[in-house]
Enzyme design. Structure first.
Site, PDB file in Angstrom:
ATOM      1  N   LYS A 111       9.903  31.914  69.051  1.00 30.16           N
ATOM      2  CA  LYS A 111       8.650  32.529  68.478  1.00 30.16           C
ATOM      3  C   LYS A 111       8.295  33.975  68.635  1.00 30.16           C
ATOM      4  CE  LYS A 111       5.895  28.252  68.392  1.00 30.16           C
ATOM      5  NZ  LYS A 111       4.584  27.409  68.766  1.00 30.16           N
ATOM      6  N   LYS A 192      15.797  23.051  62.361  1.00 35.79           N
ATOM      7  CA  LYS A 192      14.612  21.829  62.324  1.00 35.79           C
ATOM      8  C   LYS A 192      13.868  21.866  61.191  1.00 35.79           C
ATOM      9  CE  LYS A 192      11.408  23.277  65.560  1.00 35.79           C
ATOM     10  NZ  LYS A 192      10.574  22.958  66.705  1.00 35.79           N
ATOM     11  N   LYS A 195       6.962  23.697  59.817  1.00 33.62           N
ATOM     12  CA  LYS A 195       5.730  23.739  59.094  1.00 33.62           C
ATOM     13  C   LYS A 195       5.610  25.072  58.002  1.00 33.62           C
ATOM     14  CE  LYS A 195       3.061  21.528  62.564  1.00 33.62           C
ATOM     15  NZ  LYS A 195       1.714  21.179  63.066  1.00 33.62           N
TER      16      LYS A 195
HETATM   17  P1  AMP Z   1       4.307  20.706  66.336  1.00 29.46           P
HETATM   18  O1  AMP Z   1       4.478  20.659  64.699  1.00 29.46           O
HETATM   19  O2  AMP Z   1       5.300  21.760  66.412  1.00 29.46           O
HETATM   20  O3  AMP Z   1       3.008  21.073  67.077  1.00 29.46           O
HETATM   21  O4  AMP Z   1       4.961  19.461  66.891  1.00 29.46           O
HETATM   22  C1  AMP Z   1       4.554  18.121  66.825  1.00 29.46           C
HETATM   23  C2  AMP Z   1       5.210  17.036  67.299  1.00 29.46           C
HETATM   24  O5  AMP Z   1       6.278  16.871  66.094  1.00 29.46           O
HETATM   25  C3  AMP Z   1       5.837  17.369  68.572  1.00 29.46           C
HETATM   26  O6  AMP Z   1       6.250  16.137  69.285  1.00 29.46           O
HETATM   27  C4  AMP Z   1       7.380  17.597  68.348  1.00 29.46           C
HETATM   28  O7  AMP Z   1       8.457  17.477  68.945  1.00 29.46           O
HETATM   29  C5  AMP Z   1       7.353  16.987  66.702  1.00 29.46           C
HETATM   30  N1  AMP Z   1       8.428  17.602  65.668  1.00 29.46           N
HETATM   31  C6  AMP Z   1       7.947  18.856  65.119  1.00 29.46           C
HETATM   32  N2  AMP Z   1       9.105  19.163  64.255  1.00 29.46           N
HETATM   33  C7  AMP Z   1       9.956  18.210  64.245  1.00 29.46           C
HETATM   34  C8  AMP Z   1      11.142  17.882  63.589  1.00 29.46           C
HETATM   35  N3  AMP Z   1      11.816  18.612  62.649  1.00 29.46           N
HETATM   36  N4  AMP Z   1      11.749  16.818  63.902  1.00 29.46           N
HETATM   37  C9  AMP Z   1      11.412  15.629  64.781  1.00 29.46           C
HETATM   38  N5  AMP Z   1      10.387  15.924  65.516  1.00 29.46           N
HETATM   39  C10 AMP Z   1       9.392  17.219  65.343  1.00 29.46           C
END
Ligand code: AMP
Ligand code: TRP
Length: 328
Positions: A111, A192, A195
């Site tokens: 980041k 990965k 968003k």
């Molecule tokens: P975040 O959107 O970064 O707040 O992530 C929220 C949850 O989604 C966390 O538990 C992350 O580990 C999971 N997560 C985010 N991106 C991925 C992805 N591409 N594949 C699997 N899990 C994800």
């Protein structure tokens, strides 16, 4: 009953990675665990979002969690900033974690490399995350694979605090799903899924079925025309197999045996994903027609959460030598 805690940032729409890597297991845990889930708006502040957007995204994230199946009668769901305990314990944990430990976090490196302004909050982010987890005497933290390092650091922080001040925190463990823990970008399967919902590599949970199908049809694969699960050498095809497997409750290798060509694999993956998303999309439309109900549910959740969090914070304060706020 073992306690489960997890959090999600309110930053724009949720994607298939969030659903398969995290939310689906959150829903499953609430049946046999004491489940506490949190929309982590203070974490979102680390990257200075627009205030109006943060407000909307916070309500939208909560609406999404309820739509995905979080049941307010079974789970405690609340917004992080509703409880001052999170930020307060985070300070104590910032004084427990080392500068070098924070500097090694890969999410911080990623980041900060991508931003012009790097806040101290972004650096201290994992201490706030540890505060979230430790306030609830958490046993298990269901997260996607990208959060493994943060949960490990949380354990190190808890251990150091307990050693320094006496037994204060429960030692948490992460729970990473076998399939779906790493959903990759459909256009760049080396990265990965994340968003940026305009991207054709990301599938939004609320996206229209036609658009979902189109994105899978255009997913990047490879030129050797062999359906085989091998994430290292065949990342695109393996990602499709992983998504199809996770959406249908099978293993990627078993799914691979059903296909010889990429076209049908893409079509079936799109269908399975659309089937998974349809009921969530429907419930989201219903629930968003009554935002007052969402804020009411969140406020009840915050009251339940506070009972546990306040007691843990009190214990941490006392053990560290902070005198009581008011005479006892
Ligand atoms: P975040 O959107 O970064 O707040 O992530 C929220 C949850 O989604 C966390 O538990 C992350 O580990 C999971 N997560 C985010 N991106 C991925 C992805 N591409 N594949 C699997 N899990 C994800
Ligand atoms: N850092 C997590 C993410 O980006 C979100 C999060 C904040 C979290 N606090 C948490 C996850 C506590 C699990 C437990 O996904």
């Amino acid at each position: 009953m073992a306690r489960v805690f997890s959090g999600i940032q309110p930053s724009g729409g949720m994607h298939l990675g969030n659903l398969l890597g995290a939310l689906r297991s959150w829903v499953a845990y609430q049946h046999e665990h004491d489940a506490v889930y949190c929309v982590v708006d203070l974490h979102a502040l680390t990257t200075a979002p627009d205030p109006g957007e943060l407000r909307d995204n916070t309500v939208a994230a909560a609406t999404m969690l309820f739509s995905a199946g979080i049941d307010p009668d079974r789970s405690t769901l609340f917004v992080q900033s509703a409880l001052s305990e999170h930020a307060e314990l985070a300070w104590m944990l910032e004084c427990t974690v080392g500068f070098g430990e924070l500097r090694r976090m890969t999410q911080f490196k990623d980041k900060s490399d991508r931003s012009e302004f790097v806040s101290a909050g972004l650096f201290a982010y994992p201490a706030l995350q540890a505060s979230d987890i430790l306030l609830y005497d958490t046993d298990l933290v269901p997260v996607g694979d990208d959060q493994r390092q943060h949960v490990e650091l949380c354990r190190d922080i808890a251990e150091r605090f307990n050693r320094r001040y006496g037994d204060t925190f429960t030692m948490p463990a992460h729970a990473i799903p076998e399939t779906g823990a790493r959903v990759m970008d459909l256009q760049n399967p080396g990265d990965k899924m994340s968003k940026s919902l305009e991207s054709s590599g990301t599938v939004g949970v609320l996206e229209e079925p036609e658009s979902v199908t189109r994105k899978f049809k255009r997913a990047v694969t490879d030129s050797d025309n062999e359906v085989r699960y091998d994430p290292a050498t065949k990342p695109g095809v393996s990602n499709l197999l992983g998504i199809l497997a996770s959406s249908t409750g099978r293993s990627p290798r078993a799914v691979a045996g059903d296909y010889t060509r990429y076209g049908p694999l893409k079509a079936d993956t799109a269908d399975a994903v659309n089937e998974l998303l349809a009921p969530i999309r429907e419930r989201y439309a219903e629930l968003s027609s009554d935002p007052g109900e969402i804020t009411r549910l969140l406020s009840t959740g915050a009251d339940k959460a506070r009972e546990v969090a306040a007691a843990t914070l009190e214990r941490a304060r006392d053990n560290a030598g902070l005198i009581p706020r008011s005479p006892t």
